[in-house]
Design a protein around this motif. Structure first.
Motif, PDB file in Angstrom:
ATOM      1  N   PRO A   1       0.811  -1.233   0.000  1.00 42.53           N
ATOM      2  CA  PRO A   1       0.000   0.000   0.000  1.00 42.53           C
ATOM      3  C   PRO A   1       0.836   1.272   0.000  1.00 42.53           C
ATOM      4  O   PRO A   1       0.454   2.270  -0.629  1.00 42.53           O
ATOM      5  N   LYS A   2       1.991   1.238   0.669  1.00 39.55           N
ATOM      6  CA  LYS A   2       2.825   2.441   0.722  1.00 39.55           C
ATOM      7  C   LYS A   2       3.372   2.791  -0.660  1.00 39.55           C
ATOM      8  O   LYS A   2       3.510   3.980  -0.989  1.00 39.55           O
ATOM      9  N   VAL A   3       3.655   1.786  -1.474  1.00 40.84           N
ATOM     10  CA  VAL A   3       4.127   2.043  -2.834  1.00 40.84           C
ATOM     11  C   VAL A   3       3.026   2.739  -3.640  1.00 40.84           C
ATOM     12  O   VAL A   3       3.277   3.697  -4.374  1.00 40.84           O
ATOM     13  N   LEU A   4       1.787   2.275  -3.471  1.00 39.90           N
ATOM     14  CA  LEU A   4       0.671   2.920  -4.163  1.00 39.90           C
ATOM     15  C   LEU A   4       0.517   4.371  -3.716  1.00 39.90           C
ATOM     16  O   LEU A   4       0.329   5.270  -4.543  1.00 39.90           O
ATOM     17  N   GLU A   5       0.599   4.589  -2.412  1.00 31.99           N
ATOM     18  CA  GLU A   5       0.422   5.940  -1.879  1.00 31.99           C
ATOM     19  C   GLU A   5       1.545   6.868  -2.333  1.00 31.99           C
ATOM     20  O   GLU A   5       1.329   8.084  -2.474  1.00 31.99           O
ATOM     21  N   ASN A   6       2.756   6.324  -2.577  1.00 25.20           N
ATOM     22  CA  ASN A   6       3.868   7.159  -3.048  1.00 25.20           C
ATOM     23  C   ASN A   6       3.550   7.838  -4.374  1.00 25.20           C
ATOM     24  O   ASN A   6       4.135   8.870  -4.713  1.00 25.20           O
ATOM     25  N   PHE A   7       2.606   7.286  -5.108  1.00 26.43           N
ATOM     26  CA  PHE A   7       2.261   7.834  -6.419  1.00 26.43           C
ATOM     27  C   PHE A   7       0.820   8.342  -6.461  1.00 26.43           C
ATOM     28  O   PHE A   7       0.245   8.496  -7.538  1.00 26.43           O
ATOM     29  N   GLY A   8       0.262   8.590  -5.308  1.00 27.45           N
ATOM     30  CA  GLY A   8      -1.072   9.169  -5.241  1.00 27.45           C
ATOM     31  C   GLY A   8      -2.179   8.218  -5.646  1.00 27.45           C
ATOM     32  O   GLY A   8      -3.254   8.663  -6.062  1.00 27.45           O
TER      33      GLY A   8
END
Length: 343
Positions: free
Chosen positions: A290-297
């Motif tokens: 999930p953090k990878v997804l959030e890194n790109f909005g």
């Protein structure tokens, strides 16, 4: 001078009587009369022995002699060509031509193209990116902490520090750039060359090739990941291949798993390639963190996704039973010729 002129007339008669029906005889004429040690050059060397008052007249005789020899040579050459074209020994231009050696693509490209073809049938597009990357796209965006061992000089070729620029260690950096510029749904594979600071041996190299995949959409599950990889393995190695997943850890996926297939070299009985286990690891995979997804909005509460990555050298090794990774980059023609018949 009179004696030389008489000799020239004899030479002219010889040339006139000379018959040449083949290119070899024409060449013999040229060597005898017009070559660097031919009769024409020998006769012209007599100019130095002629009295000064006779040099002009003798020069005209020599020029006529040389022109006669050249014209006779041209005529013989033309006549010999006509004989070759129209004679019984003429080549039949309707016969098949000489065979030329047939080349082929490099084995790594053959396998890479096959991998791409398989995933394209599943709707994956191909994405590419730079081989020289910044720290964010290669490490930071992929949830690798600053103290992660992969950032160490032991594993990474750094080109510049502060800011950090490096030779990419995986094609995950291409996934990062895709997520940076495209909103879900995303379905891409990322083939390319990567670099790691490793000792070159039969099992490892300082550069190799990867194909990584990324699928982000609503309601993507681990079951989708497994079925995608099952399809790939069966298309690449055949319906008979056995598959198993083992829990693993990657900073950019959670949960994560490594995928093994039954050894294609020993048939699962155990050998040096599979370390006598009957299984060979071919790729790592997992659900995108999930953090990878959030890194790109990308809203991780709405979207989920899976990712995987495999080494093209390893797949090629299993498919064609290559026992030394160094063979791929040594350009040994004996090795490359073995793939001539591969389509």
């Amino acid at each position: 001078m009179e004696q030389i002129v008489q000799q020239i007339e004899q030479y002219k008669q010889e040339m006139q009587a000379f018959e040449a029906h083949t290119p070899d005889l024409v060449e013999a004429f040229r060597i005898k009369y017009l070559g660097t040690k031919g009769l024409v050059k020998t006769v012209m060397g007599e100019m130095k022995n002629v009295p000064v008052e006779q040099k002009k007249a003798f020069g005209q005789v020599l020029n006529e002699f040389k022109e006669f020899a050249e014209q006779r040579y041209a005529l013989l050459k033309e006549h010999a060509g006509e004989q070759t074209d129209t004679g019984t020994s003429a080549k039949d231009i309707t016969l098949p031509g000489d065979l030329f050696p047939v080349g082929t693509r490099h084995p790594l490209n053959l396998v890479k193209n096959q991998i791409i073809s398989i995933f394209r049938r599943l709707g994956f597009a191909v994405a590419e990116g730079p081989e020289i990357e910044d720290d964010w796209h290669n490490f930071g965006a992929m949830n690798l902490p600053e103290d992660h061992p992969a950032r160490d000089m032991q594993d990474t070729f750094y080109i510049n520090q502060n800011p950090d620029w490096l030779l990419r260690t995986h094609t995950s950096s291409v996934q990062a750039r895709v997520m940076e510029n495209q909103k879900p749904p995303i379905r891409v594979i990322c083939p390319g060359r990567v670099y790691r600071n490793e000792t070159i041996s039969a099992r490892a190299h300082c550069f190799f090739h990867q194909v990584e995949g990324l699928y982000i959409d609503e309601n993507v599950s681990f079951a989708d990941l497994k079925q995608t990889l099952y399809f790939f393995v069966q298309e690449m190695f055949g319906q008979h291949v056995k598959v198993r997943f083992r829990p693993s850890y990657f900073p950019f996926t959670e949960p994560s798993a490594e995928m093994d297939i039954s050894c294609q070299i020993c048939g699962g009985e155990g050998c040096n390639i599979c370390k006598h286990t009957g299984w060979v690891e071919i790729l790592g995979s997992g659900m995108v963190h999930p953090k990878v997804l959030e890194n790109f909005g990308i809203d991780s509460t709405k979207y989920t996704g899976f990712a995987f990555g495999m080494g093209v050298e390893r797949i090629t090794q299993l498919k064609y039973q290559v026992n030394d990774l160094r063979l791929y980059s040594q350009n040994d023609v004996r090795f490359l010729k073995q793939f001539t018949g591969v389509i």
